[in-house]
Structure formats: C-alpha cells, structure tokens
Enzyme design. Structure first.
Site, PDB file in Angstrom:
ATOM      1  N   HIS A  21       0.829  -1.208   0.000  1.00  7.60           N
ATOM      2  CA  HIS A  21       0.000   0.000   0.000  1.00  7.60           C
ATOM      3  C   HIS A  21       0.864   1.259   0.000  1.00  7.60           C
ATOM      4  O   HIS A  21       0.680   2.156  -0.840  1.00  7.60           O
ATOM      5  CB  HIS A  21      -0.904  -0.022   1.243  1.00  7.60           C
ATOM      6  N   GLU A  22       1.806   1.316   0.924  1.00  8.68           N
ATOM      7  CA  GLU A  22       2.645   2.512   1.029  1.00  8.68           C
ATOM      8  C   GLU A  22       3.570   2.646  -0.181  1.00  8.68           C
ATOM      9  O   GLU A  22       3.887   3.763  -0.607  1.00  8.68           O
ATOM     10  CB  GLU A  22       3.444   2.486   2.332  1.00  8.68           C
ATOM     11  N   HIS A  42       1.799   4.638  -2.800  1.00  7.05           N
ATOM     12  CA  HIS A  42       1.941   6.085  -2.583  1.00  7.05           C
ATOM     13  C   HIS A  42       3.297   6.577  -3.101  1.00  7.05           C
ATOM     14  O   HIS A  42       3.395   7.609  -3.775  1.00  7.05           O
ATOM     15  CB  HIS A  42       1.840   6.401  -1.094  1.00  7.05           C
ATOM     16  N   GLU A  84      -4.926   7.754  -2.628  1.00  7.44           N
ATOM     17  CA  GLU A  84      -5.411   6.495  -2.061  1.00  7.44           C
ATOM     18  C   GLU A  84      -5.841   5.526  -3.154  1.00  7.44           C
ATOM     19  O   GLU A  84      -5.762   4.308  -2.981  1.00  7.44           O
ATOM     20  CB  GLU A  84      -6.554   6.749  -1.078  1.00  7.44           C
TER      21      GLU A  84
END
Length: 506
Positions: free
Chosen positions: A271-272, A275, A301
């Site tokens: 997930h990170e 980003h 997101e």
C-alpha cells in the site's frame, strides 16, 4: 508573458522555494516524530514542527506574494499550463486562508500536534477520555478555520462540503452519500450471504509466528519487486504506517511488524509503496513548477489501494510471490498451497480494525467514520464521552462486531488528531482505481503482466495515464480524462460482486 507577469511569477517561485525549505524540514521532523522519537520527546518535537510549518505559512502570507498571485490569477490564460495550474491552486488556497493570520495558523498547528501526542497516549492506555478534550479542540479549530474563509464563487452547502473540498476538490456530501449508499445497498446483503452460505476458507496459518527479520526481508523483496526506487526513497517502521514525500528524490515509506500477523506488514508495505510510486513517477516538470503536491488524497489512495488490492490480492500476484513466501516464511507455508494462500489473503471476515480489514468489508469502516465525522462537523453530534459508544453501535450495525475497548475502537486511527474530512478519500480511491483498472485492461493483459513480474510496464502505464495530469486537474476532470467516463462507484461494486461471488461460490 509580459514583463510584469514575469516579475510576479519570479517573486512567487522564489518565495515558494524558501517556503519549501521549511516544509522539507517540517517533514523530516514529522517523520522522526512518527518513527523513532521517544515518547517523552514528542511534545517538544511537536512544538518544533508547528514552528517550521508556521514559518512556511508566513512566507505565503506576505502582501507582495499574495498580490502577485492575485494579479497573475486575473491573467492566468496568458500563462504556461503548468504555471496556470500553480496559480489557480495558490488563488484557491489564498481565498480560503487569507483571513487566517500566522499567529492563528500557529495556534491551529499546536492544537493538531498536541492532538497527535494525546492520541498516542490515549491509544496506549485504551482510554478515549485522554483524547476527548484534544479531539474537541481539533473540531473547534476546523470549524473556526471554516468560519474565517471567503469563497471565490458559490459557498459550499454544508460545513462538511467545505472541509471535504480541502481533500477532494469538487466532491460533496451528495457525491459521498450516493456512492456510499449504493455500496451499502448492494454489499450489505452480499456480506450476509457470504457469512451465512459462503464456503469456508482456511486461515489458521495466517497467525503462525514469524520474526521481525523475516518480515523485513519480505518487505524489502516486495519493494524491489514493485520497482520502488531505492536511490530516491527509503523505508522503516512506525506505529501507524504512512508515506511522506520529503522531496523530489526522497519518498519515505513505513510499515509495522506483528509477530502473529505477517500479512499486515506485507500489504501495508505494498500500500505505502503505491503512494511512493506516485511520488517517484510523476512528471519531473511538476516539481520544477511547484505543483508536485497538488494531487488529491482520493487520487493518492486510489493508487496505494490499486497496488495493495487490485494487484496485491490478485491471483496472478499471489502466484508470483508464493515461492518467495515459502522461502522467507517456511514455518508458515510448510502445509499451505498456493490456492489456499490466495483464498486466505482475500478472506471476508468482519473485523474491528480498518487497517487490517479485508478488501470487501473495508469500505464499511470508511462509511462508519464518514457518518460520524459528517455529523460532528455539521453540528449534529458532540465530541463527548458518548462518542465511543456511537462508534461501537455503527460497528455492530454494519459489521456485526463490537470493540472490546477504545484502542481497537475509536482510538485506532490517527487521522482525527489532525482534523476531519480525510477518511472518505480511501473509499473514493477504491472507486477511482476500479475505473482505471478497466481502462488499463484495454491496453494490457494485466494478469499476464503481473505473473511475469513486469511492474515496469504497469508503472509506465500508470505514469502516463494516471499520474501525468493528477497535479493539474480537479478529481472529476482527472478521472474523466483517465477513463473517458464520469465518476461512478459501479466499476468497484461490479468488481467486488464478481470476485467474491466466485471466491465464496455464492
């Protein structure tokens, strides 16, 4: 561009360069505060952070700067498209903040930083009362901020509209109510069907104990696999995983290790990393024109959850990483097949903690927070000792589970410590990425590309189609340009229905 315009633009860029240095320092202090700062040092760290952020704010409140912005805004059609995007953003920001003095801004920043410190302490002790007063002050700061604003055009219909616009320009309560209403209407009965009649999925191996060293090795493998640029980024651990764009060549990623939940670190790092890829792969010229941070939270997101869920939980990705998982976590996978692993990472299990929620139930966590914060901001709900009970009631309503304490309930997330309006962006992001996944599928065989580990191809498509215009367009215009269609939750809902009907054989 005439000479007066050139001088105004030069003044603006010079001021922003100085402001950016304070922002850079503030991000370093914030990263330290959230990773290695000792508990007793956090309050002082927060004071330094507030001072740095306020120094940056002061520079953009200087009369010469604001006059230059407003002059160029009146002549924005004469500007280069990238400079025009910057000036439109600065004008929009100035319209909202021109009545907020540096002293008032510093006051707000201190409230938010104290809120973070009090949240950490309250979560540690599982006691909302230790955070209640700070949260009320955060709410009051948000409302005072809104009361000081002036609007260039039509005033937002509600206070929450005004606040959410800070995170997702042009999106409103009406948009959220429609999207979340459609989700609840279709997914609530499907969740009931999964729980009642869905096939049983094996998950016993997910709680087998692993070491921090093993999790570190897996995180490093995943970052390399997804083409995170280690020459322009770094990673470490924290209490609540996050990513920060310190600078053009410095994207910081964090994760957290749990000895009996190895999937948590795996999917938080994916997930990170999403980003960070957004930060590393946006056009270099956006940094040159100081528009590199203009993408909305919903856009961001959408990307992080695209990599985490649409890629990370896909059958193709699980097939790709299964051998490495067996190698790094032999004590976990000794009797686990690839198919059992795929099913386990997609298991639907109503739970208490948002960051650990499965892909299907995740949006319910966001709806719960949205319903509460919308009522708080619009003056329909108080921040008081009864708020945890209202939180718990909604968890029982939507997910059929009830927190045993405030730590796993209302105190689990950090975001309210710095203000309201953030949470819906997670769910809107899911809906954006479902739309552009379908657009990507017109150009690529996504499953085969993943199986081949060719994330350079996927990242290149994302850079060209998703990242390129993100700093330059408002969300509804951006998603329309990416996909050729207006925003809709339909793609996301159809995806969930198709995937989980097959998985649970219902």
């Amino acid at each position: 561009m005439n000479e007066a315009q050139k001088k105004n633009l030069e003044l603006i860029m010079t001021t922003l360069a100085a402001s950016r240095q304070f922002d850079h320092a503030a991000k370093i202090v914030n990263f330290d505060q959230e990773t290695i700062c000792p508990p007793k040092g956090m309050a002082d760290q927060g004071e330094v952070l507030a001072m740095l952020e306020n120094q940056s704010f002061r520079l953009t409140k200087e009369p010469q700067f604001t006059a230059a912005v407003e002059a160029l805004y009146q002549e924005k059609e004469d500007l280069d498209p990238l400079d025009r995007a910057l000036i439109k953003h600065l004008h929009r920001d100035y319209s909202k903040s021109k009545n907020i003095t540096p002293d008032k801004n510093l006051e707000f920043q201190k409230i938010y930083n104290q809120g973070f410190v009090d949240w950490i302490n309250a979560k540690k002790h599982a006691d909302f009362s230790l955070f209640e007063k700070s949260l009320a002050k955060v709410r009051d700061a948000n409302l005072e901020d809104l009361s000081l604003r002036e609007y260039d055009g039509e005033k937002p219909k509600t206070k929450y509209d005004a606040l959410f616009d800070d995170y997702e320009e042009g999106m409103t309560e009406q948009d959220l109510d429609a999207a979340f209403g459609a989700f609840a209407e279709r997914m609530t009965p499907m969740l009931r069907e999964i729980k009642t009649h869905g096939k049983k999925i094996r998950t016993d191996f997910l709680t087998r104990e692993v070491t921090d060293v093993q999790q570190q090795e897996m995180a490093d493998y995943l970052l390399h696999l997804l083409k995170f640029d280690f020459e322009r980024g770094a990673w470490t651990t924290t209490e609540h995983p996050f990513t920060d764009n310190i600078g053009k060549d410095d994207a910081r990623v964090t994760t957290h290790y749990y000895p009996t939940n190895f999937l948590s670190s795996m999917f938080s790092i994916i997930h990170e990393c999403g980003h960070a890829l957004f930060m590393q792969l946006q056009p270099a010229e956006d940094y040159d024109h100081d528009i590199n941070d203009l993408q909305t939270m919903g856009m961001h997101e959408s990307v992080s959850r695209f990599y985490e869920n649409r890629i990370g939980r896909s059958r193709a990705f699980i097939s790709l990483i299964y051998p490495k998982c067996c190698e790094i976590f032999p004590q976990v996978f000794t009797d686990v097949s690839e198919e059992e692993f795929y099913e386990a990472v997609n298991v639907v299990e109503p739970s208490l903690v948002r960051t650990e929620a499965d892909e299907f139930t995740y949006t319910f966590h966001i709806i719960i927070r949205y319903e509460l914060e919308k009522r708080i901001v619009n003056g329909e709900l108080e921040v008081d000792s009864e708020l945890p009970d209202k939180w718990n009631t909604l968890y029982e309503k939507y997910l059929g589970v009830t927190p045993a304490n405030d730590r796993e309930g209302i105190l689990q997330d950090v975001h309210w410590a710095s203000g309201f309006g953030y949470f819906p962006t997670y769910a809107i992001g899911n809906m954006y990425n479902a739309m552009y996944y379908n657009r990507m599928a017109q150009d690529l065989n996504i499953e085969e590309t993943i199986r081949a580990g060719r994330f350079d191809i996927i990242n290149s498509w994302m850079a060209e189609h998703v990242f390129k215009e993100a700093n330059r367009l408002a969300p509804k215009d951006w998603i329309r340009q990416v996909t050729g269609r207006d925003f809709t939750p339909e793609d996301f809902l159809a995806y969930l229905e198709k995937k989980y009907s097959a998985l649970y054989e219902i």
